[in-house]
Design a protein around this motif. Structure first.
Motif, PDB file in Angstrom:
ATOM      1  N   ASN A   1       0.793  -1.226   0.000  1.00 39.18           N
ATOM      2  CA  ASN A   1       0.000   0.000   0.000  1.00 39.18           C
ATOM      3  C   ASN A   1       0.827   1.278   0.000  1.00 39.18           C
ATOM      4  O   ASN A   1       0.444   2.272  -0.625  1.00 39.18           O
ATOM      5  N   VAL A   2       1.963   1.269   0.711  1.00 40.98           N
ATOM      6  CA  VAL A   2       2.807   2.465   0.773  1.00 40.98           C
ATOM      7  C   VAL A   2       3.759   2.513  -0.418  1.00 40.98           C
ATOM      8  O   VAL A   2       3.873   3.538  -1.090  1.00 40.98           O
ATOM      9  N   PHE A   3       4.438   1.397  -0.675  1.00 30.94           N
ATOM     10  CA  PHE A   3       5.443   1.374  -1.733  1.00 30.94           C
ATOM     11  C   PHE A   3       4.948   0.771  -3.042  1.00 30.94           C
ATOM     12  O   PHE A   3       5.654   0.800  -4.042  1.00 30.94           O
ATOM     13  N   GLY A   4       3.742   0.217  -3.022  1.00 28.35           N
ATOM     14  CA  GLY A   4       3.268  -0.523  -4.177  1.00 28.35           C
ATOM     15  C   GLY A   4       2.188   0.164  -4.976  1.00 28.35           C
ATOM     16  O   GLY A   4       1.849   1.333  -4.762  1.00 28.35           O
ATOM     17  N   ALA A   5       1.622  -0.584  -5.904  1.00 27.65           N
ATOM     18  CA  ALA A   5       0.672  -0.047  -6.869  1.00 27.65           C
ATOM     19  C   ALA A   5      -0.664   0.347  -6.248  1.00 27.65           C
ATOM     20  O   ALA A   5      -1.432   1.092  -6.869  1.00 27.65           O
ATOM     21  N   ASN A   6      -0.958  -0.115  -5.031  1.00 25.37           N
ATOM     22  CA  ASN A   6      -2.234   0.242  -4.403  1.00 25.37           C
ATOM     23  C   ASN A   6      -2.369   1.743  -4.166  1.00 25.37           C
ATOM     24  O   ASN A   6      -3.459   2.309  -4.235  1.00 25.37           O
ATOM     25  N   ARG A   7      -1.212   2.389  -3.828  1.00 27.02           N
ATOM     26  CA  ARG A   7      -1.189   3.848  -3.653  1.00 27.02           C
ATOM     27  C   ARG A   7      -2.299   4.344  -2.715  1.00 27.02           C
ATOM     28  O   ARG A   7      -2.925   5.371  -2.958  1.00 27.02           O
ATOM     29  N   ASN A   8      -2.523   3.626  -1.650  1.00 31.99           N
ATOM     30  CA  ASN A   8      -3.605   4.014  -0.745  1.00 31.99           C
ATOM     31  C   ASN A   8      -3.262   3.566   0.659  1.00 31.99           C
ATOM     32  O   ASN A   8      -3.430   2.405   1.004  1.00 31.99           O
ATOM     33  N   SER A   9      -2.756   4.495   1.459  1.00 35.26           N
ATOM     34  CA  SER A   9      -2.351   4.122   2.809  1.00 35.26           C
ATOM     35  C   SER A   9      -2.496   5.290   3.759  1.00 35.26           C
ATOM     36  O   SER A   9      -2.159   6.431   3.424  1.00 35.26           O
ATOM     37  N   ARG A  10      -2.976   4.998   4.950  1.00 32.71           N
ATOM     38  CA  ARG A  10      -3.044   6.022   5.994  1.00 32.71           C
ATOM     39  C   ARG A  10      -1.676   6.284   6.609  1.00 32.71           C
ATOM     40  O   ARG A  10      -1.545   7.201   7.422  1.00 32.71           O
ATOM     41  N   GLU A  11      -0.693   5.487   6.262  1.00 33.63           N
ATOM     42  CA  GLU A  11       0.661   5.751   6.774  1.00 33.63           C
ATOM     43  C   GLU A  11       1.347   6.856   5.978  1.00 33.63           C
ATOM     44  O   GLU A  11       2.199   7.569   6.502  1.00 33.63           O
ATOM     45  N   THR A  12       0.986   7.009   4.714  1.00 33.93           N
ATOM     46  CA  THR A  12       1.618   8.016   3.866  1.00 33.93           C
ATOM     47  C   THR A  12       1.155   9.410   4.260  1.00 33.93           C
ATOM     48  O   THR A  12      -0.046   9.678   4.338  1.00 33.93           O
ATOM     49  N   ILE A  13       2.116  10.302   4.490  1.00 30.52           N
ATOM     50  CA  ILE A  13       1.815  11.692   4.829  1.00 30.52           C
ATOM     51  C   ILE A  13       2.005  12.591   3.605  1.00 30.52           C
ATOM     52  O   ILE A  13       1.162  13.432   3.305  1.00 30.52           O
ATOM     53  N   PHE A  14       3.099  12.403   2.894  1.00 30.32           N
ATOM     54  CA  PHE A  14       3.391  13.226   1.715  1.00 30.32           C
ATOM     55  C   PHE A  14       4.149  12.385   0.705  1.00 30.32           C
ATOM     56  O   PHE A  14       5.074  11.652   1.065  1.00 30.32           O
ATOM     57  N   CYS A  15       3.743  12.478  -0.557  1.00 29.70           N
ATOM     58  CA  CYS A  15       4.409  11.709  -1.599  1.00 29.70           C
ATOM     59  C   CYS A  15       4.361  12.481  -2.912  1.00 29.70           C
ATOM     60  O   CYS A  15       3.631  13.469  -3.050  1.00 29.70           O
ATOM     61  N   ILE A  16       5.131  12.026  -3.872  1.00 25.96           N
ATOM     62  CA  ILE A  16       5.073  12.541  -5.231  1.00 25.96           C
ATOM     63  C   ILE A  16       4.303  11.531  -6.063  1.00 25.96           C
ATOM     64  O   ILE A  16       4.647  10.343  -6.101  1.00 25.96           O
ATOM     65  N   ASP A  17       3.247  12.007  -6.711  1.00 27.48           N
ATOM     66  CA  ASP A  17       2.431  11.106  -7.522  1.00 27.48           C
ATOM     67  C   ASP A  17       3.252  10.511  -8.655  1.00 27.48           C
ATOM     68  O   ASP A  17       4.029  11.205  -9.314  1.00 27.48           O
ATOM     69  N   ASN A  18       3.066   9.224  -8.859  1.00 28.24           N
ATOM     70  CA  ASN A  18       3.753   8.521  -9.945  1.00 28.24           C
ATOM     71  C   ASN A  18       2.694   7.770 -10.738  1.00 28.24           C
ATOM     72  O   ASN A  18       2.296   6.670 -10.392  1.00 28.24           O
ATOM     73  N   ASP A  19       2.222   8.401 -11.799  1.00 25.06           N
ATOM     74  CA  ASP A  19       1.172   7.834 -12.636  1.00 25.06           C
ATOM     75  C   ASP A  19       1.815   7.042 -13.761  1.00 25.06           C
ATOM     76  O   ASP A  19       2.657   7.573 -14.488  1.00 25.06           O
ATOM     77  N   PRO A  20       1.446   5.769 -13.929  1.00 22.08           N
ATOM     78  CA  PRO A  20       2.019   4.984 -15.031  1.00 22.08           C
ATOM     79  C   PRO A  20       1.888   5.663 -16.391  1.00 22.08           C
ATOM     80  O   PRO A  20       2.735   5.492 -17.267  1.00 22.08           O
ATOM     81  N   LEU A  21       0.849   6.470 -16.567  1.00 19.46           N
ATOM     82  CA  LEU A  21       0.677   7.164 -17.842  1.00 19.46           C
ATOM     83  C   LEU A  21       1.779   8.183 -18.101  1.00 19.46           C
ATOM     84  O   LEU A  21       2.066   8.531 -19.243  1.00 19.46           O
ATOM     85  N   ASP A  22       2.401   8.654 -17.018  1.00 18.59           N
ATOM     86  CA  ASP A  22       3.465   9.638 -17.181  1.00 18.59           C
ATOM     87  C   ASP A  22       4.734   9.041 -17.773  1.00 18.59           C
ATOM     88  O   ASP A  22       5.598   9.757 -18.262  1.00 18.59           O
ATOM     89  N   VAL A  23       4.863   7.721 -17.678  1.00 17.43           N
ATOM     90  CA  VAL A  23       6.102   7.085 -18.126  1.00 17.43           C
ATOM     91  C   VAL A  23       5.884   6.119 -19.279  1.00 17.43           C
ATOM     92  O   VAL A  23       6.782   5.384 -19.660  1.00 17.43           O
ATOM     93  N   ASP A  24       4.679   6.122 -19.864  1.00 16.88           N
ATOM     94  CA  ASP A  24       4.394   5.105 -20.866  1.00 16.88           C
ATOM     95  C   ASP A  24       5.169   5.295 -22.161  1.00 16.88           C
ATOM     96  O   ASP A  24       5.201   4.412 -23.003  1.00 16.88           O
ATOM     97  N   ARG A  25       5.813   6.445 -22.318  1.00 13.22           N
ATOM     98  CA  ARG A  25       6.602   6.655 -23.536  1.00 13.22           C
ATOM     99  C   ARG A  25       8.094   6.824 -23.247  1.00 13.22           C
ATOM    100  O   ARG A  25       8.840   7.352 -24.068  1.00 13.22           O
ATOM    101  N   LYS A  26       8.506   6.391 -22.070  1.00 14.54           N
ATOM    102  CA  LYS A  26       9.934   6.432 -21.768  1.00 14.54           C
ATOM    103  C   LYS A  26      10.697   5.582 -22.775  1.00 14.54           C
ATOM    104  O   LYS A  26      10.311   4.465 -23.077  1.00 14.54           O
TER     105      LYS A  26
END
Length: 532
Positions: free
Chosen positions: A260-285
């Motif tokens: 949940n914190v480090f994985g694809a679920n991206r949904n955790s009450r432990e996370t306070i602040f993060c940088i969004d990492n959307d798979p769509l942002d990297v689909d043309r790397k």
């Protein structure tokens, strides 16, 4: 809609001051904007786009924070404080520049200075977006002070006057001032966007985020000055979050932490602040290998970036110091208690992973598997979900390749803050410091800490626990600096630094060439002036 698009197209061209190498725009540029809340939100989206560089960019601290036995021949110079690595051609490995930091400050200033232009937006909603801007400025200044120490403080978005550097303490106080102006923000569960929809992204600031930032700034000031008042303030702001006064934050279970914190679920009450990492942002790397965003991801290999067992053997047989690698022995020394669940969850088959051994058969002229051996190296398993590029148009001959981790990039989480409060409390000689330490130990399936509780022993244990819990997340170098442990745990020239070297800026990155281009008042950190 058209004018919004034009504004967003021009945002990357704008900057805060002439000394950032980009000409600023005057307020007339924005005379036709801010006509509704959507346009205010669009401006803040420009800030969010630059936030990643502020929080995560590959500055020297990134490579010093790679906690490994070998960091590779290209990066070794950073953790040995080798002047050639830092200064030759503005570093052959990375750009030591602060342009994106000041771009965040510039855009935040534009929002704040143009408040009088806001139309069709309530006072409450105006306060919300201004709070976001104040937080962004505060974070940028805090990170500038952490990485470079002394740095300019921007006067306004329209100023084109050269600016000399202010001391690190002045920069940190500016960060404090801006952060406190953001304390009007609501808790995370009450964040609403311009369309009236709930904001789920934790890249947006909330009351919990702001208090966490304030705790970090004050703790950094405590480490720099050793003044009790700073530790007291850091402890107070951390407690606001931990005690539930700034929203609901809870520790995950051990397996939930990974998913949940480090994985694809991206949904955790432990996370306070993060940088969004959307798979769509990297689909043309276009690159055909993992783009690491956090130091620990440099240790990712089998079985997450490749399932080819030859990759394990390549790390073992590497004689060119090409791979970043850490031994099983070192990992076990970091996590000395066998029952520590982080041995199991953060590392893949620690001490059990085998690889095939081959010998050349002269008769068949082929490599033949003759057995298997246990690898002496550890393979990190903290980030298990990955994004794969399957487009042949993009990867060409490489086929299907892993290009990024599939999960948000976590900057602060509750376990981090609990241990930061423990550090504050031990510096304040509060008995409750060990309670915070134990809270994190319990989640790792460990019992109470039973070691020495004298101040220095406990302070070092909390530092070691942060190393264990936050392994690879980018906090390690800053923890070392804040606690004053560089001679004990770092390498090379770090071990021989004098007090005067440190005072002269040896623990900070040198100012990049770009900062001198148009600013006649810019000066290099004293330590680095003598390293050319």
């Amino acid at each position: 809609m058209k004018k919004l698009l034009i504004l967003l197209l021009f945002i990357p061209l704008l900057s805060c001051n002439d000394w950032l190498t980009v000409e600023p725009e005057d307020s007339v540029t924005f005379v036709n904007y801010f006509k509704n809340e959507s346009e205010v939100e669009a401006m803040y989206n420009g800030i969010l786009a630059s936030m990643k560089s502020v929080c995560m960019g590959t500055q020297p601290y990134f490579y010093i924070s790679i906690d490994a036995d070998n960091v590779g021949m290209y990066y070794e110079g950073f953790r040995t404080l080798d002047p050639f690595t830092y200064l030759a051609d503005e570093s052959m490995v990375l750009d030591i520049e602060w342009g994106e930091f000041y771009n965040v400050i510039y855009l935040a200033n534009v929002m704040l200075e143009n408040e009088y232009r806001f139309e069709n937006i309530s006072k409450e909603r105006t306060e919300f977006w201004l709070g976001q801007a104040h937080f962004a400025k505060a974070l940028a200044y805090f990170r500038l002070a952490q990485i470079w120490g002394d740095a300019p403080i921007a006067k306004s978005s329209e100023s084109i006057e050269p600016e000399g550097k202010k001391t690190a303490l002045e920069v940190l106080n500016e960060a404090l001032r801006e952060a406190k102006l953001a304390l009007t923000l609501p808790t995370h569960d009450k964040l609403i966007n311009a369309n009236g929809s709930k904001i789920t992204s934790k890249q947006y600031a909330s009351l919990g985020t702001v208090n966490t930032l304030l705790a970090n700034i004050y703790a950094w000031l405590g480490g720099l000055t050793h003044e009790r008042e700073y530790w007291e303030e850091a402890e107070r702001y951390a407690s606001e979050v931990i005690d539930g006064k700034c929203g609901v934050y809870e520790l995950e279970s051990m397996d939930g932490l990974v998913s949940n914190v480090f994985g694809a679920n991206r949904n955790s009450r432990e996370t306070i602040f993060c940088i969004d990492n959307d798979p769509l942002d990297v689909d043309r790397k276009w690159w055909s290998e993992l783009k690491t965003e956090l130091p620990g991801q440099m240790l990712m290999s089998y079985p997450y970036t490749t399932t080819d067992e030859a990759a394990i053997a390549n790390i073992v047989n590497d004689s060119w110091d090409e791979y970043v690698k850490i031994t099983v022995e070192t990992v076990k020394n970091i996590y000395p208690e066998e029952s520590d669940a982080r041995r199991r969850e953060f590392w893949f088959e620690l001490g059990e992973l085998t690889y095939p051994v081959y010998e050349y058969d002269e008769e068949t002229e082929e490599e033949i598997e003759v057995g298997r051996e246990v690898t002496p190296y550890a393979h990190i398993a903290k980030w298990r979900d990955v994004i794969k590029q399957t487009s042949e148009e993009v990867t060409s001959w490489a086929g299907e390749v892993v290009i990024a981790t599939d999960g948000d990039w976590v900057i602060w989480r509750l376990a981090d803050l609990i241990l930061l409060r423990a550090e504050c409390r031990v510096n304040l000689e509060m008995a409750t410091a060990v309670n915070d330490l134990n809270t994190v130990r319990y989640r790792a399936e460990l019992g109470d800490y039973t070691g020495s509780k004298d101040k220095e022993s406990l302070r070092r244990e909390i530092f070691d626990e942060r190393r264990r819990e936050l392994f690879g997340e980018g906090q390690y170098y800053f923890d070392i600096v804040r606690n004053g442990y560089w001679k004990e745990v770092l390498y090379g020239n770090f071990t021989t630094l004098t007090d005067q070297d440190v005072k002269n800026g040896a623990l900070y990155a040198p100012v990049g060439v770009g900062a001198f281009t148009k600013n006649t008042l810019m000066t290099q950190n004293t330590y680095w002036q003598w390293q050319n």
